[in-house]
Motif scaffolding. Sequence first.
Motif, PDB file in Angstrom:
ATOM      1  N   GLY A  74       4.383 -13.312 -10.858  1.00 46.19           N
ATOM      2  CA  GLY A  74       3.517 -12.235 -10.403  1.00 46.19           C
ATOM      3  C   GLY A  74       3.994 -11.660  -9.093  1.00 46.19           C
ATOM      4  N   GLY A  75       3.117 -10.848  -8.519  1.00 48.71           N
ATOM      5  CA  GLY A  75       3.417 -10.229  -7.238  1.00 48.71           C
ATOM      6  C   GLY A  75       2.167 -10.158  -6.379  1.00 48.71           C
ATOM      7  N   VAL A  76       2.353 -10.294  -5.096  1.00 48.60           N
ATOM      8  CA  VAL A  76       1.263 -10.231  -4.133  1.00 48.60           C
ATOM      9  C   VAL A  76       1.848  -9.743  -2.819  1.00 48.60           C
ATOM     10  CG1 VAL A  76       1.549 -12.640  -3.409  1.00 48.60           C
ATOM     11  CG2 VAL A  76      -0.653 -11.507  -3.073  1.00 48.60           C
ATOM     12  N   GLY A  77       1.093  -8.935  -2.101  1.00 48.79           N
ATOM     13  CA  GLY A  77       1.645  -8.588  -0.808  1.00 48.79           C
ATOM     14  C   GLY A  77       0.946  -7.480  -0.077  1.00 48.79           C
ATOM     15  N   PRO A  78       1.397  -7.301   1.142  1.00 51.86           N
ATOM     16  CA  PRO A  78       0.930  -6.179   1.938  1.00 51.86           C
ATOM     17  C   PRO A  78       1.528  -4.891   1.379  1.00 51.86           C
ATOM     18  CG  PRO A  78       2.580  -7.442   3.159  1.00 51.86           C
ATOM     19  CD  PRO A  78       2.358  -8.134   1.862  1.00 51.86           C
ATOM     20  N   TRP A  79       0.694  -3.893   1.207  1.00 51.41           N
ATOM     21  CA  TRP A  79       1.082  -2.680   0.485  1.00 51.41           C
ATOM     22  C   TRP A  79       0.495  -1.486   1.206  1.00 51.41           C
ATOM     23  CZ3 TRP A  79       4.672  -1.635  -2.764  1.00 51.41           C
ATOM     24  CH2 TRP A  79       4.570  -0.631  -3.725  1.00 51.41           C
ATOM     25  N   TYR A  80       1.325  -0.482   1.485  1.00 55.37           N
ATOM     26  CA  TYR A  80       0.845   0.696   2.213  1.00 55.37           C
ATOM     27  C   TYR A  80       1.655   1.924   1.813  1.00 55.37           C
ATOM     28  CZ  TYR A  80      -1.134   3.209   6.241  1.00 55.37           C
ATOM     29  OH  TYR A  80      -1.792   4.090   7.058  1.00 55.37           O
ATOM     30  N   PRO A  81       1.566   2.321   0.540  1.00 53.13           N
ATOM     31  CA  PRO A  81       2.324   3.486   0.095  1.00 53.13           C
ATOM     32  C   PRO A  81       1.723   4.782   0.642  1.00 53.13           C
ATOM     33  CG  PRO A  81       0.936   2.707  -1.680  1.00 53.13           C
ATOM     34  CD  PRO A  81       0.785   1.731  -0.543  1.00 53.13           C
ATOM     35  N   ASP A  82       2.486   5.823   0.573  1.00 54.12           N
ATOM     36  CA  ASP A  82       2.023   7.138   0.991  1.00 54.12           C
ATOM     37  C   ASP A  82       0.749   7.488   0.227  1.00 54.12           C
ATOM     38  OD1 ASP A  82       2.440   9.425   2.604  1.00 54.12           O
ATOM     39  OD2 ASP A  82       3.196  10.532   0.869  1.00 54.12           O
ATOM     40  N   GLY A  83      -0.260   7.988   0.924  1.00 51.55           N
ATOM     41  CA  GLY A  83      -1.515   8.355   0.299  1.00 51.55           C
ATOM     42  C   GLY A  83      -2.579   7.275   0.354  1.00 51.55           C
ATOM     43  N   TRP A  84      -2.214   6.086   0.842  1.00 55.08           N
ATOM     44  CA  TRP A  84      -3.193   5.003   0.992  1.00 55.08           C
ATOM     45  C   TRP A  84      -3.830   5.167   2.367  1.00 55.08           C
ATOM     46  CZ3 TRP A  84      -2.197   4.555  -3.694  1.00 55.08           C
ATOM     47  CH2 TRP A  84      -2.437   3.428  -4.464  1.00 55.08           C
ATOM     48  N   PRO A  85      -5.139   5.229   2.477  1.00 54.62           N
ATOM     49  CA  PRO A  85      -5.769   5.403   3.785  1.00 54.62           C
ATOM     50  C   PRO A  85      -5.710   4.154   4.664  1.00 54.62           C
ATOM     51  CG  PRO A  85      -7.449   5.243   2.083  1.00 54.62           C
ATOM     52  CD  PRO A  85      -6.119   5.282   1.387  1.00 54.62           C
ATOM     53  N   GLU A  86      -5.560   2.976   4.023  1.00 55.40           N
ATOM     54  CA  GLU A  86      -5.491   1.725   4.770  1.00 55.40           C
ATOM     55  C   GLU A  86      -4.455   0.809   4.150  1.00 55.40           C
ATOM     56  OE1 GLU A  86      -9.055  -0.230   6.225  1.00 55.40           O
ATOM     57  OE2 GLU A  86     -10.247   1.233   5.092  1.00 55.40           O
ATOM     58  N   ARG A  87      -4.061  -0.162   4.936  1.00 54.63           N
ATOM     59  CA  ARG A  87      -3.138  -1.182   4.417  1.00 54.63           C
ATOM     60  C   ARG A  87      -3.889  -2.077   3.442  1.00 54.63           C
ATOM     61  NH1 ARG A  87      -1.924  -1.106  10.209  1.00 54.63           N
ATOM     62  NH2 ARG A  87       0.085  -0.057  10.445  1.00 54.63           N
ATOM     63  N   GLU A  88      -3.202  -2.413   2.368  1.00 57.87           N
ATOM     64  CA  GLU A  88      -3.825  -3.175   1.289  1.00 57.87           C
ATOM     65  C   GLU A  88      -3.138  -4.518   1.094  1.00 57.87           C
ATOM     66  OE1 GLU A  88      -4.951  -2.719  -3.444  1.00 57.87           O
ATOM     67  OE2 GLU A  88      -3.306  -1.506  -2.662  1.00 57.87           O
ATOM     68  N   ILE A  89      -3.903  -5.485   0.613  1.00 62.58           N
ATOM     69  CA  ILE A  89      -3.345  -6.699   0.040  1.00 62.58           C
ATOM     70  C   ILE A  89      -3.496  -6.529  -1.470  1.00 62.58           C
ATOM     71  CG2 ILE A  89      -3.514  -9.199  -0.194  1.00 62.58           C
ATOM     72  CD1 ILE A  89      -2.591  -8.247   2.608  1.00 62.58           C
ATOM     73  N   SER A  90      -2.375  -6.492  -2.148  1.00 59.72           N
ATOM     74  CA  SER A  90      -2.348  -6.258  -3.592  1.00 59.72           C
ATOM     75  C   SER A  90      -1.918  -7.526  -4.303  1.00 59.72           C
ATOM     76  CB  SER A  90      -1.350  -5.127  -3.878  1.00 59.72           C
ATOM     77  OG  SER A  90      -1.189  -4.934  -5.264  1.00 59.72           O
ATOM     78  N   TRP A  91      -2.409  -7.730  -5.523  1.00 58.83           N
ATOM     79  CA  TRP A  91      -1.981  -8.888  -6.311  1.00 58.83           C
ATOM     80  C   TRP A  91      -2.022  -8.557  -7.789  1.00 58.83           C
ATOM     81  CZ3 TRP A  91      -6.507  -9.581  -3.207  1.00 58.83           C
ATOM     82  CH2 TRP A  91      -7.716  -9.422  -3.887  1.00 58.83           C
TER      83      TRP A  91
END
Length: 189
Positions: A83-100
Amino acid sequence: MTVQLTGTPVLETERLTLRAVQASDRDVFVSFLMSGRGHFVGGGADFPRGKAWRAFASLIGHWAIHGFGIFAIVERDTGKTVGGVGPWYPDGWPEREISWSIWAPEAEGKGYAAEAARAVIGHAFDVLGWDTCVSYIDADNARSIALAQRMGAAVDATAAQPDGYTDLLVYRHARPDGTDASGGMEAYA
């Protein structure tokens, strides 16, 4: 030949190694994104292989652009990427995300996402210096909602949605020490 990013952190948990995605992770990710299981992250059973490949390439590109990104979740016992997990902040994201997401179906239900996400949240606050983070979750994704709640995240109804979305739940994570990580917000709505 396995091409990989250099200089990226590696996190260890009891059962997992978390490392930057690399070329050898492509097939398990592409299969996941092209399956029905991938629909919560923009894929699905009719998702074209070329688009899935480009989505995978964006995981690697995110590391190059931001210096952080999705870690591959690798079983320490087998060396298999699941799988994948991590800090994520692509263009268009209003805030930094933790995605999994768990890419390998046989790895679901083993607690890997929670184990990995806890390590990554600690990394985001302690190493990356984040003062807040969220997870954007589809309202129909019961497993991810349950995981966010188990980890102590709470819905933040006042948080902005990423560009192009209007119906995601925004779960705000507490700091690993349990203190508020609202990013200056008075309280969760």
